[in-house]
Structures are given as structure tokens and as C-alpha cells.
Design a protein around this motif. Structure first.
Motif, PDB file in Angstrom:
ATOM      1  N   UNK A   1      -3.235  12.408  -1.482  1.00 15.49           N
ATOM      2  CA  UNK A   1      -3.525  13.810  -1.836  1.00 15.49           C
ATOM      3  C   UNK A   1      -2.391  14.701  -1.341  1.00 15.49           C
ATOM      4  N   UNK A   2      -2.016  14.514  -0.091  1.00 13.43           N
ATOM      5  CA  UNK A   2      -0.943  15.342   0.472  1.00 13.43           C
ATOM      6  C   UNK A   2       0.387  15.072  -0.224  1.00 13.43           C
TER       7      UNK A   2
ATOM      8  N   UNK B   1       5.473  13.970  -4.848  1.00 14.13           N
ATOM      9  CA  UNK B   1       6.242  15.219  -4.977  1.00 14.13           C
ATOM     10  C   UNK B   1       7.056  15.510  -3.709  1.00 14.13           C
ATOM     11  N   UNK B   2       6.946  14.625  -2.751  1.00 15.29           N
ATOM     12  CA  UNK B   2       7.719  14.795  -1.510  1.00 15.29           C
ATOM     13  C   UNK B   2       9.205  14.606  -1.833  1.00 15.29           C
ATOM     14  N   UNK B   3      10.010  15.534  -1.398  1.00  9.96           N
ATOM     15  CA  UNK B   3      11.442  15.475  -1.694  1.00  9.96           C
ATOM     16  C   UNK B   3      12.104  14.261  -1.053  1.00  9.96           C
TER      17      UNK B   3
ATOM     18  N   UNK C   1      -1.869  17.922  -3.387  1.00  8.93           N
ATOM     19  CA  UNK C   1      -3.275  18.324  -3.525  1.00  8.93           C
ATOM     20  C   UNK C   1      -3.865  18.588  -2.134  1.00  8.93           C
ATOM     21  N   UNK C   2      -5.004  19.259  -2.137  1.00 13.43           N
ATOM     22  CA  UNK C   2      -5.637  19.571  -0.850  1.00 13.43           C
ATOM     23  C   UNK C   2      -6.281  18.313  -0.266  1.00 13.43           C
ATOM     24  N   UNK C   3      -6.029  18.073   1.006  1.00 12.15           N
ATOM     25  CA  UNK C   3      -6.624  16.898   1.659  1.00 12.15           C
ATOM     26  C   UNK C   3      -8.145  16.988   1.672  1.00 12.15           C
ATOM     27  N   UNK C   4      -8.631  18.235   1.615  1.00 10.25           N
ATOM     28  CA  UNK C   4     -10.082  18.431   1.667  1.00 10.25           C
ATOM     29  C   UNK C   4     -10.777  17.885   0.422  1.00 10.25           C
TER      30      UNK C   4
ATOM     31  N   UNK D   1       6.763  19.685   7.290  1.00 10.55           N
ATOM     32  CA  UNK D   1       5.416  19.142   7.060  1.00 10.55           C
ATOM     33  C   UNK D   1       5.504  17.830   6.286  1.00 10.55           C
ATOM     34  N   UNK D   2       6.409  17.775   5.306  1.00  8.74           N
ATOM     35  CA  UNK D   2       6.576  16.550   4.503  1.00  8.74           C
ATOM     36  C   UNK D   2       7.126  15.408   5.356  1.00  8.74           C
TER      37      UNK D   2
END
Lengths: 222, 217
Positions: B102-103, A88-90, B107-110, A3-4
Motif C-alpha cells: 500500500x505504501x 511508485x517509490x523513486x 495508497x493509505x496504509x489504513x 519516508x520512502x
């Protein structure tokens, strides 16, 4: 992690889609290089057919370097590198995400250039499998090398000139291997085309391993 | 109150130039600290050291309990940093950018829409490229990118720069609200008369160390 990686790649591609630098400026410029090279060889069709593989990869080298540079200009503009570091993405995800975005952009550039070579140099493909594998392997190698060297020069004021200076020697083995593999695929050289394609995959694998291990450190110290 | 920032005799060097020269400062949870000082006093360097963007050469430095000499990346997930620059992708649309930030901070994108509304970025601008916004609007987008992450420690360098008076007041309300909810805020500003009101403590820096601290016992 996936996802990242997709998040970073999607952001880079979206930035590129909005700016239209890759398709609007880099691809036409690289195509122009193909035309200029054809003129330089006096539009000699047999010479162009023989050298098509090499000329194609020279144009990819030029356009790819511009795309790599652009990919890190976006991160250094307006202090974005700080936000990149603070996320915070690795680091491995950042590395793979940026590499994936570059892979897509360089891949599109290669499609445009491939069409250009077919039209301008009148080439005939005898081994489509080798051509595709060599193109994909070369694109992966270009992308991961580009991200690795791009982050190294990202913090430097002189990166605009230093990055190509550092990057081109690293990309030359890919260019050579790609040229040989393409020459076999285009039927102008009965050589070990698959060996050259495999070499590109090895270069890609080595740089990916280095990138996964060192990207975080390079990002911090860059 | 638990300590959020604990710096003891901290020395930090940028290149070969010492930017923090034995800085001692403790900031507790919920405090709103205004950093003052002349140009080159060390305000920006202190904020960057708190964010782990400058490494500490000597002394003890703990942020949110993390030892910055061991791992300066560890506390970053809890920190929101707004520097002189806005850290914005000029080609992205406003909403896309805040969604990405946010992502990127988990954090939540919403929460994106709520953050943009909270900061006062009008809806018409959400689908406009950031590069075409005014300086004040860009600053608001940068602040929205922080708000959406709900940081525990806010590090702000001249946050009011480029903002109109209404937006400045709104930012002060946002900061006060965050502090009431337990966040700690440290901000550098040259506009003391305007910003002193929201600060619970004023710290003056000079030559890379603390010269004056209204909260010192």
C-alpha cells in the motif's frame, strides 16, 4: 524521499528479522572463518595480532557478500522484482533504502566479528576514533557497492555465482583500505590510517553517486 | 469513453524473440477484457508491455495517455499488475506485506485491513508469515495487495489460479465492482467458461497479435 528510504529499509530489515538469516546463519559462519583463520596461522598470537585487521575484513567480505546476495534474493523470489519496478517509490529512494538496510545488517555483523577478533586474536585498540570511522566508512562502502552490483545481477539466472565474482574485485580496495586503517588503529602499523579511512569514504561517495544516477536504469534493464 | 490502452502495430522483442508482432488493440475505460489464446500466444507479453515491463520496439503504444515509447515508467503508478507469480515477501506477515505494498504504491496504509477483508483473508492469517500459507491463500494476499492500491488499470495473468470456487466468485465481484467505478480490467485466462461471464469483451491472441476481438466494430 526520506519516508520512502525508511519504508524500503524497514521492509528489508523486517524481512531479515523474521528470517533470522543475518544473525542466525551469516554471523556464526563469519565467526567460524575467524576461528579457521586462527587455526590456519597455527594460533600464533603474535601473527594473529599483526594480521587481525586484515583477517577481520576478510571475514566481513565473506559475510557481507552473503548478506548482499540475500538482499537481492528476497527481491527476485516470487517475481518480486516486477513489484519493485512497478512501485511508485523513486529509484534513488530504493537504492538508498536497500543500502541503509544493508548498512545496518553489515554493521551488526561487524560488531559480532569485532567481538570475535577481540576474544580470539587478543588485540588492543590504540585509536578508537580511527577504528570507528574506518568501520563506518567501510560499512557504507560495502553497502552501496553491494546494492549497485546486486541490482545489476538481479535479473540473471546465474546470479548466485556471478554476483560474488563481480562483487569481490570491487570490494577488494575497501578490504585493503580497511585492513591498513585497522592495523594503524590496532597499533601494529604506524601508517597513514586516516588516509586509508578517507579512501573508503571516497569509494563510498563515488558508488553512492553512481547508484543515485544509475539505479533506475539498472533496475529497468536488469 | 477515453482510451486506456491504445496499441497500434506494436512490436516487442524479448531477447531476440518477437513476442508481440504488430498487435493492434484499443481498450476503453471501464471495459473488462478477457484475453484468450494458446500458450505462447502473447497474452503475458501483452500484459507486461502494458505495464511497461517490456519495451516496445516499434509501433505506437499509449497507456492511460502516456506514450510508452517515451517513458514506460510513467503510467505505472496507476497500474496494478498480477502475474503468474504472486510478488510476495515470504518472510513477512500477511498484514505487513499488504501494508508495505500500500505504501509502495502511494495508497493509505489504513486501507490494508479493508482490502484483506474484501478479498477474504481471514483475520487469523494476518500475523502469519506468507511462506506458511497455502497457494490459494497466497494468491488472495497478492490480490489484496492490488486492491489496496485502487489501480485505474488492472492487468491480471490467470488471476483465478489456485483459488477455490468461493474465492473465484468473490474475485469476480471485486473486478466487476472496480470496473463499475471506472477501472479498466484486462485479464488472461485459460478458464474461459468460468471467466467469460465477467468479461465485457473477449480478445483472442495468437503469434503475438490479435486474431479475434468480440468488441471489434
Amino acid at each position: 524521499m526520506l519516508a520512502e528510504i525508511l519504508l524500503v529499509a524497514r521492509k528489508d530489515l523486517r524481512v531479515e528479522w523474521r528470517a533470522k538469516i543475518a544473525l542466525g546463519q551469516v554471523a556464526p559462519l563469519a565467526l567460524l572463518i575467524l576461528v579457521v583463520l586462527a587455526f590456519a596461522l597455527d594460533a600464533n598470537s603474535s601473527l594473529l595480532e599483526l594480521g587481525a585487521g586484515g583477517l577481520y575484513w576478510v571475514a566481513v567480505l565473506y559475510g557481507g557478500t552473503l548478506l548482499i546476495q540475500r538482499s537481492f534474493d528476497v527481491e527476485t523470489d516470487d517475481g518480486n522484482m516486477d513489484a519493485f519496478r512497478m512501485s511508485v517509490i523513486g529509484a534513488p529512494s530504493l537504492f538508498l533504502g536497500k543500502s541503509l538496510a544493508l548498512f545496518v545488517q553489515i554493521g551488526l555483523l561487524e560488531l559480532v566479528l569485532g567481538s570475535g577478533v577481540a576474544v580470539l586474536y587478543n588485540v588492543r585498540v590504540v585509536d578508537w576514533g580511527l577504528l570507528l570511522v574506518a568501520a563506518v566508512a567501510g560499512t557504507i562502502a560495502f553497502s552501496v557497492c553491494g546494492v549497485l552490483w546486486g541490482v545489476m545481477s538481479a535479473g540473471l539466472r546465474v546470479r548466485a555465482t556471478l554476483l560474488p565474482l563481480l562483487l569481490v574485485p570491487v570490494l577488494v580496495p575497501i578490504l585493503l583500505a580497511g585492513s591498513r586503517a585497522f592495523e594503524t588503529a590496532l597499533g601494529v602499523r604506524a601508517d597513514a590510517g586516516w588516509t586509508w579511512a578517507s579512501l573508503m569514504l571516497v569509494i563510498a561517495a563515488v558508488h553512492t553517486a553512481i547508484g543515485l544516477g544509475a539505479f533506475g536504469f539498472l533496475l529497468e534493464e536488469g | 469513453m477515453s482510451a486506456v490502452v491504445e496499441f497500434e502495430k506494436v512490436v516487442a522483442v524479448a531477447g531476440s524473440f518477437p513476442v508481440l508482432t504488430g498487435l493492434d488493440l484499443r481498450v476503453d475505460q471501464g471495459e473488462v477484457v478477457l484475453l484468450r489464446g494458446e500458450n505462447g500466444a502473447g497474452k503475458t507479453s501483452f500484459l507486461r508491455a502494458c505495464a511497461g515491463l517490456i519495451s516496445v520496439s516499434s509501433g505506437d503504444a499509449h497507456i492511460l495517455g502516456f506514450d510508452m515509447r517515451v517513458d514506460r515508467r510513467a503510467p505505472r503508478r496507476y497500474i496494478g499488475l498480477l502475474g503468474h507469480e504472486n510478488n510476495l515477501y515470504q518472510d513477512l506477515w500477511v498484514r505487513e506485506h499488504v501494508e508495505f505494498r500500500a505504501a509502495a504504491v502511494g495508497a493509505a496504509e489504513s486501507d490494508t485491513d479493508a482490502a484483506l477483508i474484501r478479498v477474504g483473508v481471514s483475520k487469523q492469517l494476518w500475523t502469519v508469515p506468507i511462506g506458511s500459507l497455502s497457494a490459494g491463500q497466497r494468491r488472495k494476499v497478492a490480490i489484496a495487495s492490488l486492491v489496496v492500491g485502487r489501480p485505474r488499470l488492472w492487468l491480471l495473468d490467470e488471476p483465478h489460479a489456485s483459488l477455490d470456487s468461493e474465492s473465484r466468485e468473490n474475485l469476480d465481484v471485486i473486478l466487476a465492482e472496480a470496473a463499475r467505478l471506472g477501472a479498466t480490467i484486462i485479464f488472461a485466462s485459460h478458464e474461459s467458461p468460468l471467466t467469460k461471464g465477467i468479461a465485457s469483451r473477449v480478445v483472442t491472441l495468437g503469434g503475438g497479435r490479435v486474431l479475434e476481438d468480440s468488441g471489434a466494430s
